[in-house]
Write an enzyme that holds these catalytic residues in place. Structure first.
Site, PDB file in Angstrom:
ATOM      1  N   HIS A  69     -21.202  28.186 -20.025  1.00 17.22           N
ATOM      2  CA  HIS A  69     -20.787  28.254 -18.546  1.00 17.22           C
ATOM      3  C   HIS A  69     -19.193  28.289 -18.872  1.00 17.22           C
ATOM      4  O   HIS A  69     -18.349  28.667 -20.002  1.00 17.22           O
ATOM      5  CB  HIS A  69     -20.137  26.584 -18.496  1.00 17.22           C
ATOM      6  CG  HIS A  69     -20.218  25.703 -19.076  1.00 17.22           C
ATOM      7  ND1 HIS A  69     -21.222  25.556 -20.175  1.00 17.22           N
ATOM      8  CD2 HIS A  69     -19.062  25.093 -19.191  1.00 17.22           C
ATOM      9  CE1 HIS A  69     -20.290  24.254 -21.060  1.00 17.22           C
ATOM     10  NE2 HIS A  69     -19.218  24.554 -20.470  1.00 17.22           N
TER      11      HIS A  69
ATOM     12  N   ASN B   5     -15.897  26.871 -24.227  1.00 13.72           N
ATOM     13  CA  ASN B   5     -16.409  26.318 -25.607  1.00 13.72           C
ATOM     14  C   ASN B   5     -17.462  26.778 -26.051  1.00 13.72           C
ATOM     15  O   ASN B   5     -18.982  26.657 -25.313  1.00 13.72           O
ATOM     16  CB  ASN B   5     -16.525  25.188 -24.795  1.00 13.72           C
ATOM     17  CG  ASN B   5     -15.428  24.491 -24.366  1.00 13.72           C
ATOM     18  OD1 ASN B   5     -13.690  24.423 -24.843  1.00 13.72           O
ATOM     19  ND2 ASN B   5     -15.286  23.467 -23.375  1.00 13.72           N
TER      20      ASN B   5
ATOM     21  N   VAL C 169     -22.239  21.200 -23.140  1.00 13.34           N
ATOM     22  CA  VAL C 169     -23.517  21.558 -22.826  1.00 13.34           C
ATOM     23  C   VAL C 169     -24.052  22.545 -22.614  1.00 13.34           C
ATOM     24  O   VAL C 169     -23.151  23.435 -23.027  1.00 13.34           O
ATOM     25  CB  VAL C 169     -23.934  21.068 -21.033  1.00 13.34           C
ATOM     26  CG1 VAL C 169     -24.383  21.402 -20.227  1.00 13.34           C
ATOM     27  CG2 VAL C 169     -22.580  19.771 -20.430  1.00 13.34           C
TER      28      VAL C 169
ATOM     29  N   ILE D 280     -18.151  17.200 -13.419  1.00 16.64           N
ATOM     30  CA  ILE D 280     -18.311  16.143 -12.450  1.00 16.64           C
ATOM     31  C   ILE D 280     -17.117  14.925 -12.967  1.00 16.64           C
ATOM     32  O   ILE D 280     -16.990  13.753 -12.824  1.00 16.64           O
ATOM     33  CB  ILE D 280     -19.855  15.561 -12.937  1.00 16.64           C
ATOM     34  CG1 ILE D 280     -20.167  13.879 -12.223  1.00 16.64           C
ATOM     35  CG2 ILE D 280     -19.660  14.821 -14.829  1.00 16.64           C
ATOM     36  CD1 ILE D 280     -21.689  13.804 -12.469  1.00 16.64           C
TER      37      ILE D 280
HETATM   38  P1  5GP Z   1     -18.427  21.854 -22.421  1.00 12.54           P
HETATM   39  O1  5GP Z   1     -18.024  20.349 -23.220  1.00 12.54           O
HETATM   40  O2  5GP Z   1     -20.145  22.549 -22.555  1.00 12.54           O
HETATM   41  O3  5GP Z   1     -17.426  22.838 -22.240  1.00 12.54           O
HETATM   42  O4  5GP Z   1     -17.882  20.753 -20.809  1.00 12.54           O
HETATM   43  C1  5GP Z   1     -19.346  20.693 -19.464  1.00 12.54           C
HETATM   44  C2  5GP Z   1     -18.910  20.273 -18.577  1.00 12.54           C
HETATM   45  O5  5GP Z   1     -19.491  19.936 -18.036  1.00 12.54           O
HETATM   46  C3  5GP Z   1     -17.891  18.960 -19.005  1.00 12.54           C
HETATM   47  O6  5GP Z   1     -16.456  18.850 -18.310  1.00 12.54           O
HETATM   48  C4  5GP Z   1     -18.693  18.168 -17.747  1.00 12.54           C
HETATM   49  O7  5GP Z   1     -18.062  17.134 -17.694  1.00 12.54           O
HETATM   50  C5  5GP Z   1     -19.712  19.088 -17.675  1.00 12.54           C
HETATM   51  N1  5GP Z   1     -20.723  18.655 -16.451  1.00 12.54           N
HETATM   52  C6  5GP Z   1     -21.601  17.521 -17.845  1.00 12.54           C
HETATM   53  N2  5GP Z   1     -22.825  16.979 -16.897  1.00 12.54           N
HETATM   54  C7  5GP Z   1     -22.561  17.229 -15.218  1.00 12.54           C
HETATM   55  C8  5GP Z   1     -23.576  17.333 -14.741  1.00 12.54           C
HETATM   56  O8  5GP Z   1     -24.265  16.692 -14.343  1.00 12.54           O
HETATM   57  N3  5GP Z   1     -22.579  17.354 -13.512  1.00 12.54           N
HETATM   58  C9  5GP Z   1     -21.517  18.021 -13.403  1.00 12.54           C
HETATM   59  N4  5GP Z   1     -20.935  18.405 -12.533  1.00 12.54           N
HETATM   60  N5  5GP Z   1     -20.906  18.083 -14.671  1.00 12.54           N
HETATM   61  C10 5GP Z   1     -21.104  18.081 -15.536  1.00 12.54           C
END
Ligand code: 5GP
Length: 116
Positions: A101, A88, A97, A32
């Site tokens: 992923h 991460n 999150v 997003i």
């Molecule tokens: P992290 O920091 O956990 O590795 O990455 C989480 C990623 O999830 C971030 O790049 C953030 O922009 C993305 N993200 C968080 N919430 C959403 C969502 O509701 N939809 C989408 N498409 N991406 C999300």
């Protein structure tokens, strides 16, 4: 439901996302807040909170995540120039999150891996 996350709601189609791949093990959708022209997240359909939580049983899943990332990179037209795949993990890894992923990033030179 024992564990539920924003990403599991995306997997189930309960909140919108641009899904670019879905199969029996994983779902891939555009981030997003993209950090590069291509920024796709590949997630397990079932919640595993972090990479630190995977077990031997998850090896086929982890392989699928990487295979799908490589296929999507080709599909996105970024395989020739190259790209980055990143996971991460927990606090110091900058994980936001807690649903495992991988990030597929590309479409521009990404520079160094971690700031000094
Ligand atoms: P992290 O920091 O956990 O590795 O990455 C989480 C990623 O999830 C971030 O790049 C953030 O922009 C993305 N993200 C968080 N919430 C959403 C969502 O509701 N939809 C989408 N498409 N991406 C999300």
């Amino acid at each position: 439901m024992a564990q539920d996350t924003t990403f599991s709601r995306i997997v189930r189609g309960e909140i919108p996302a641009e899904i670019v791949h879905q199969d029996d093990l994983v779902t891939a959708f555009r981030d997003i807040r993209p950090l590069a022209p291509t920024h796709v997240l590949v997630v397990p359909n079932e919640v595993i909170p972090t990479l630190a939580d995977v077990s031997t049983d998850d090896e086929p899943l982890l392989g699928r995540m990487l295979r799908v990332a490589a296929d999507l990179a080709a599909q996105e037209g970024i395989a020739q120039d190259g790209y980055r795949v990143a996971i991460n993990c927990r606090d110091h890894g900058g994980q936001e999150v807690y649903h495992l992923h991988l990030h597929l990033l590309g479409g521009r030179p990404l520079g160094g891996m971690v700031g000094r």
